[in-house]
Write a protein that holds these residues in place. Structure first.
Motif, PDB file in Angstrom:
ATOM      1  N   PHE A  56       1.269  -1.250  -0.311  1.00 12.88           N
ATOM      2  CA  PHE A  56      -0.405   0.237   0.265  1.00 12.88           C
ATOM      3  C   PHE A  56       0.816   1.153   0.121  1.00 12.88           C
ATOM      4  O   PHE A  56       0.511   1.884  -1.375  1.00 12.88           O
ATOM      5  N   ARG A  59       2.578   1.677  -2.800  1.00 11.78           N
ATOM      6  CA  ARG A  59       2.069   1.846  -4.742  1.00 11.78           C
ATOM      7  C   ARG A  59       1.026   1.959  -4.856  1.00 11.78           C
ATOM      8  O   ARG A  59       0.401   2.832  -6.354  1.00 11.78           O
ATOM      9  N   CYS A  60       0.374   2.489  -3.770  1.00 12.36           N
ATOM     10  CA  CYS A  60      -0.710   3.618  -3.947  1.00 12.36           C
ATOM     11  C   CYS A  60      -0.160   5.382  -3.537  1.00 12.36           C
ATOM     12  O   CYS A  60      -0.994   5.773  -3.284  1.00 12.36           O
ATOM     13  N   CYS A  63      -0.187   8.616  -7.446  1.00 10.07           N
ATOM     14  CA  CYS A  63      -0.897   9.588  -8.132  1.00 10.07           C
ATOM     15  C   CYS A  63      -1.558  10.352  -7.015  1.00 10.07           C
ATOM     16  O   CYS A  63      -2.128  11.516  -7.460  1.00 10.07           O
ATOM     17  N   HIS A  64      -2.241  10.318  -5.368  1.00  9.57           N
ATOM     18  CA  HIS A  64      -2.047  10.766  -4.886  1.00  9.57           C
ATOM     19  C   HIS A  64      -1.444  10.518  -3.212  1.00  9.57           C
ATOM     20  O   HIS A  64      -0.248   9.286  -3.479  1.00  9.57           O
ATOM     21  N   LYS A  67      -3.777   7.417   1.409  1.00 13.90           N
ATOM     22  CA  LYS A  67      -4.752   7.632   2.497  1.00 13.90           C
ATOM     23  C   LYS A  67      -4.585   7.203   3.879  1.00 13.90           C
ATOM     24  O   LYS A  67      -4.124   5.598   3.979  1.00 13.90           O
ATOM     25  N   ARG A  72     -12.406   5.555   6.236  1.00  9.42           N
ATOM     26  CA  ARG A  72     -13.229   5.111   5.384  1.00  9.42           C
ATOM     27  C   ARG A  72     -13.207   3.685   6.263  1.00  9.42           C
ATOM     28  O   ARG A  72     -12.706   3.188   6.819  1.00  9.42           O
ATOM     29  N   TRP A  77     -14.674   0.961   1.803  1.00  7.82           N
ATOM     30  CA  TRP A  77     -13.148   0.340   1.323  1.00  7.82           C
ATOM     31  C   TRP A  77     -13.114  -0.819  -0.064  1.00  7.82           C
ATOM     32  O   TRP A  77     -12.323  -1.068  -0.705  1.00  7.82           O
ATOM     33  N   LEU A  81     -11.572   0.482  -3.655  1.00  5.56           N
ATOM     34  CA  LEU A  81     -10.553   0.017  -3.552  1.00  5.56           C
ATOM     35  C   LEU A  81     -11.172  -1.922  -5.722  1.00  5.56           C
ATOM     36  O   LEU A  81     -10.228  -1.606  -6.234  1.00  5.56           O
ATOM     37  N   MET A  84      -8.915   1.507  -7.566  1.00  3.49           N
ATOM     38  CA  MET A  84      -7.774   2.009  -7.130  1.00  3.49           C
ATOM     39  C   MET A  84      -7.053   0.538  -7.119  1.00  3.49           C
ATOM     40  O   MET A  84      -5.786   0.576  -7.653  1.00  3.49           O
ATOM     41  N   ILE A  85      -7.294  -1.190  -6.978  1.00  4.32           N
ATOM     42  CA  ILE A  85      -6.737  -1.296  -7.031  1.00  4.32           C
ATOM     43  C   ILE A  85      -5.977  -2.136  -8.394  1.00  4.32           C
ATOM     44  O   ILE A  85      -4.732  -2.082  -9.091  1.00  4.32           O
ATOM     45  N   MET A  87      -6.004   0.551 -11.107  1.00  4.00           N
ATOM     46  CA  MET A  87      -5.330   1.938 -11.164  1.00  4.00           C
ATOM     47  C   MET A  87      -3.679   1.452 -11.189  1.00  4.00           C
ATOM     48  O   MET A  87      -3.252   2.165 -11.820  1.00  4.00           O
ATOM     49  N   ALA A  88      -3.734   0.767  -9.437  1.00 12.57           N
ATOM     50  CA  ALA A  88      -1.875   1.216  -9.073  1.00 12.57           C
ATOM     51  C   ALA A  88      -1.308  -0.455  -9.754  1.00 12.57           C
ATOM     52  O   ALA A  88      -0.478  -1.138  -9.917  1.00 12.57           O
ATOM     53  N   LEU A  90      -1.758  -3.875  -9.344  1.00 15.51           N
ATOM     54  CA  LEU A  90      -1.627  -4.862  -8.557  1.00 15.51           C
ATOM     55  C   LEU A  90      -1.719  -5.605  -9.006  1.00 15.51           C
ATOM     56  O   LEU A  90      -2.802  -6.091  -9.610  1.00 15.51           O
ATOM     57  N   VAL A  98      -3.473  -5.960   0.320  1.00 15.98           N
ATOM     58  CA  VAL A  98      -3.343  -4.281   0.664  1.00 15.98           C
ATOM     59  C   VAL A  98      -5.206  -4.422   0.764  1.00 15.98           C
ATOM     60  O   VAL A  98      -5.214  -2.930   1.512  1.00 15.98           O
ATOM     61  N   LEU A 102      -5.767  -2.400   4.561  1.00 17.55           N
ATOM     62  CA  LEU A 102      -7.052  -1.829   4.233  1.00 17.55           C
ATOM     63  C   LEU A 102      -8.358  -1.819   5.422  1.00 17.55           C
ATOM     64  O   LEU A 102      -8.814  -0.900   5.819  1.00 17.55           O
TER      65      LEU A 102
END
Ligand code: HEC
Length: 109
Positions: A56, A59-60, A63-64, A67, A72, A77, A81, A84-85, A87-88, A90, A98, A102
């Motif tokens: 996490f 790799r997360c 872009c930002h 978190k 949350r 989540w 996810l 986002m997963i 996007m990353a 994985l 991950v 979370l």
């Protein structure tokens, strides 16, 4: 052999080759059931959760910012996810670790 097949076979082989060179990110995350914090804690041990935390953190954050897991609840989540997963990028195992980290540290509801 017809001309169409003569062309189609090499094209199919090239497409297959290219697809193999660019493995798709995990899609298993899309089919996971919604799980509660308690279900996750029962299913994963501390070592796996720490592994998830490390993935996490590395790799997360491309872009930002990082978190906060407690920002949350588990339901949120589970939903986020799925976006986002992939996007990353994985793989199946990384994505699930991950997710476990979370969810295990998510906001209590
Ligand atoms: C390729 C870039 C990228 C990567 C990698 C990435 N994210 Fe995101 N993330 C975004 C963008 C863009 C947004 C804002 C737009 C949106 O919500 O889709 C966002 C939003 C979020 C949000 C807020 C969403 C909401 O609806 O509240 C969370 C939480 C989040 N990301 C977590 C993660 C986690 C966890 C990972 C690692 C598995 C991750 N992100 C990896 C691009 C990325």
């Amino acid at each position: 052999m017809s001309n169409k097949i003569k062309i189609a076979v090499p094209i199919a082989m090239i497409v297959g080759l290219l697809a193999g060179c660019f493995p798709k990110a995990s899609t298993v995350i899309m089919s996971l059931p919604v799980e509660s914090k308690e279900q996750i804690i029962a299913r994963y041990d501390e070592r796996q959760l720490q592994e998830g935390k490390a993935i996490f953190a590395s790799r997360c954050t491309h872009c930002h910012g990082l978190k906060d897991p407690a920002s949350r609840d588990a339901a949120a989540w589970n939903k986020i996810l799925k976006r986002m997963i992939p996007m990353a990028k994985l793989d199946d195992a990384q994505g699930q670790l991950v997710r476990a980290y979370l969810l295990a540290n998510s906001e209590d509801k």
